[in-house]
Design a protein around this motif. Sequence first.
Motif, mmCIF file in Angstrom:
data_model
loop_
_atom_site.group_PDB
_atom_site.id
_atom_site.type_symbol
_atom_site.label_atom_id
_atom_site.label_comp_id
_atom_site.label_asym_id
_atom_site.label_seq_id
_atom_site.Cartn_x
_atom_site.Cartn_y
_atom_site.Cartn_z
ATOM 1 N N GLY A 43 -30.085 52.875 40.483
ATOM 2 C CA GLY A 43 -28.885 52.154 40.093
ATOM 3 C C GLY A 43 -29.341 51.039 39.172
ATOM 4 O O GLY A 43 -30.547 50.832 38.986
ATOM 5 N N THR A 44 -28.440 50.322 38.630
ATOM 6 C CA THR A 44 -28.824 49.280 37.690
ATOM 7 C C THR A 44 -29.697 48.240 38.378
ATOM 8 O O THR A 44 -29.276 47.560 39.324
ATOM 9 N N GLY A 45 -30.966 48.153 37.952
ATOM 10 C CA GLY A 45 -31.892 47.198 38.544
ATOM 11 C C GLY A 45 -32.324 47.529 39.958
ATOM 12 O O GLY A 45 -32.871 46.665 40.645
ATOM 13 N N ILE A 46 -32.084 48.750 40.391
ATOM 14 C CA ILE A 46 -32.382 49.135 41.770
ATOM 15 C C ILE A 46 -33.405 50.272 41.772
ATOM 16 O O ILE A 46 -33.246 51.268 41.064
ATOM 17 N N ASP A 47 -34.463 50.109 42.565
ATOM 18 C CA ASP A 47 -35.503 51.124 42.703
ATOM 19 C C ASP A 47 -35.522 51.650 44.144
ATOM 20 O O ASP A 47 -35.112 50.961 45.080
ATOM 21 N N SER A 48 -36.014 52.862 44.302
ATOM 22 C CA SER A 48 -36.100 53.460 45.639
ATOM 23 C C SER A 48 -37.455 54.135 45.801
ATOM 24 O O SER A 48 -37.922 54.827 44.892
ATOM 25 N N HIS A 49 -38.089 53.885 46.949
ATOM 26 C CA HIS A 49 -39.353 54.558 47.220
ATOM 27 C C HIS A 49 -39.457 54.883 48.712
ATOM 28 O O HIS A 49 -38.711 54.345 49.532
ATOM 29 N N ALA A 50 -40.373 55.790 49.037
ATOM 30 C CA ALA A 50 -40.527 56.254 50.414
ATOM 31 C C ALA A 50 -41.908 55.918 50.942
ATOM 32 O O ALA A 50 -42.877 55.795 50.182
ATOM 33 N N LEU A 51 -42.004 55.765 52.247
ATOM 34 C CA LEU A 51 -43.275 55.557 52.943
ATOM 35 C C LEU A 51 -43.391 56.575 54.067
ATOM 36 O O LEU A 51 -42.384 56.966 54.659
ATOM 37 N N ARG A 52 -44.613 56.986 54.351
ATOM 38 C CA ARG A 52 -44.874 57.763 55.561
ATOM 39 C C ARG A 52 -45.762 56.916 56.450
ATOM 40 O O ARG A 52 -46.899 56.621 56.105
ATOM 41 N N PRO A 60 -33.627 39.737 42.412
ATOM 42 C CA PRO A 60 -32.728 38.845 41.669
ATOM 43 C C PRO A 60 -33.127 38.746 40.204
ATOM 44 O O PRO A 60 -34.312 38.680 39.867
ATOM 45 N N THR A 61 -32.127 38.752 39.324
ATOM 46 C CA THR A 61 -32.387 38.638 37.891
ATOM 47 C C THR A 61 -32.070 37.252 37.361
ATOM 48 O O THR A 61 -32.289 36.973 36.194
ATOM 49 N N GLY A 62 -31.536 36.393 38.224
ATOM 50 C CA GLY A 62 -31.141 35.064 37.780
ATOM 51 C C GLY A 62 -29.719 35.013 37.278
ATOM 52 O O GLY A 62 -29.207 33.961 36.921
ATOM 53 N N ILE A 63 -29.101 36.166 37.210
ATOM 54 C CA ILE A 63 -27.714 36.233 36.747
ATOM 55 C C ILE A 63 -26.807 36.314 37.965
ATOM 56 O O ILE A 63 -26.944 37.215 38.778
ATOM 57 N N ARG A 64 -25.921 35.362 38.095
ATOM 58 C CA ARG A 64 -25.023 35.341 39.252
ATOM 59 C C ARG A 64 -24.037 36.494 39.150
ATOM 60 O O ARG A 64 -23.391 36.700 38.125
#
Length: 501
Positions: free
Chosen positions: A128-137, A485-489
Amino acid sequence: MNKIHNFINGQIVDSASTEYSPVFNPATGEEIAQVVQSTPTDIEAAVAAAKAAFPIWAATTPLRRARIMNKFRDLLEENLDELAEIVSREHGKVHSDAKGEVIRGLEVVEFACGGPNLLKTDMSENVGTGIDSHALRQPLGVVAGITPFNFPVMVPMWMFPVALACGNSFILKPSERDPSAAMFYAELVTQAGFPPGVFNILHGGKHVVDALIEHQDIPALSFVGSTPIAKYIYERGASFGKRVQALGGAKNHMVVMPDADIEKTVNALMGAAYGSAGERCMAISVVVPVGDEVADKLKTRLIEELAIMKVAPGTDNDAEMGPLVTKAHLDKVAGYIAKGVEESAELVVDGRDFKMTREGYENGYFIGGTLFDNVTTDMTIYKEEIFGPVLSMVRAKSYDEAVNMINEHEFGNGTAIFTRDGDAARAFTHEIQVGMVGVNVPIPVPMAFHSFGGWKASLFGDHHMHGAEGVRFYTKLKTITSRWPTGIREGGSAYVMPTME
């Protein structure tokens, strides 16, 4: 008399127990050791040691864990012959077969040495915009393994090397019939540098199994053995909220097509049916020749080979088949032969006729290779796992009849087809309802980087052993979605299901 005690927190620990089980040399019938029956205090001590060791071991980098595993691998290789001798002495299998067992266990250790790579997972940027996803085992914690007598080295190594590489601590309950191999490689675990408490051994019978099933600090159990016990452990373990992989019994068929090379087939079948005295969950115990002509040729050649097969103590260099593991098991196998005769199967070669006359071995648990012909699918010797050197021939009129016979059987562990016809072989591998399939390979045990496990009543649980399935079983998946956070409210509170837009 040698007393075998538990291995807890990096050392052999004397138990307060006064109960011991005898350990026999199957070739002589002589009691050679006694193994302790663990007390509740012993069990709690092992779990406590494993639980205390887990956080530090889990936090150890996978690379450092792999380096220790590599040292263990080297020590196993250096001590291969000695470990095989222990197996031959307590189990009875011939030395060459025992060495093969150690080597197959060693291969799983080699696989586990790749822990840093095995534990790699996925990462997606900008889901998503500015959103990352990762997995752990991540490791589960304290896990336990309950293993059978027939492979005192290989089967435990299907479990604990992968579990340790993933960061778990481990408790092994080996068979009380041949416990010394486990105690020997426990010494090697220590020499390799595994921290105290990471690997532990508890001896005993059903009371130890039940304690491991019920213990709240053990989230996962691995088991290999008979189907009734596998089902019991799976159901009981699940009722306590545990993850369970439980491998059960087998009745493995080999289909022999009319175009098969008879000599190569007979050579393969002799080893698959009578190697290790048939005490293998992957042994071929049913041969299904397609057509009477193939059946008659097989029968003639099998009779000839059985007449010259050398049954002797496993320590003999030229022995081809050793004794059964215990007197009780010898009586059980002999009982199945009698049952086959009672139910009108044609007893072609009777292993009960074999007598060991060599001085010092007259009381060993020896039986010869047995062959039945004209066995039908309603007979006990066809339906039940004998776990001995007894081969049943079930004649089929067609390929389809052979396939249906296998697919309708209760068990689905391993099977094989011998043929020169690629079309028949390909159809067989796709149609057969069995977990491990061989094409001109009599015992299709997967290599360590693949996974071992059957279908139907041969496996309870979702995961097979070792390989990628083993890593999945001994870890739990965690998926992390993050935004910084990007600093943009941004806007205020939202009360809807988040979407990644």
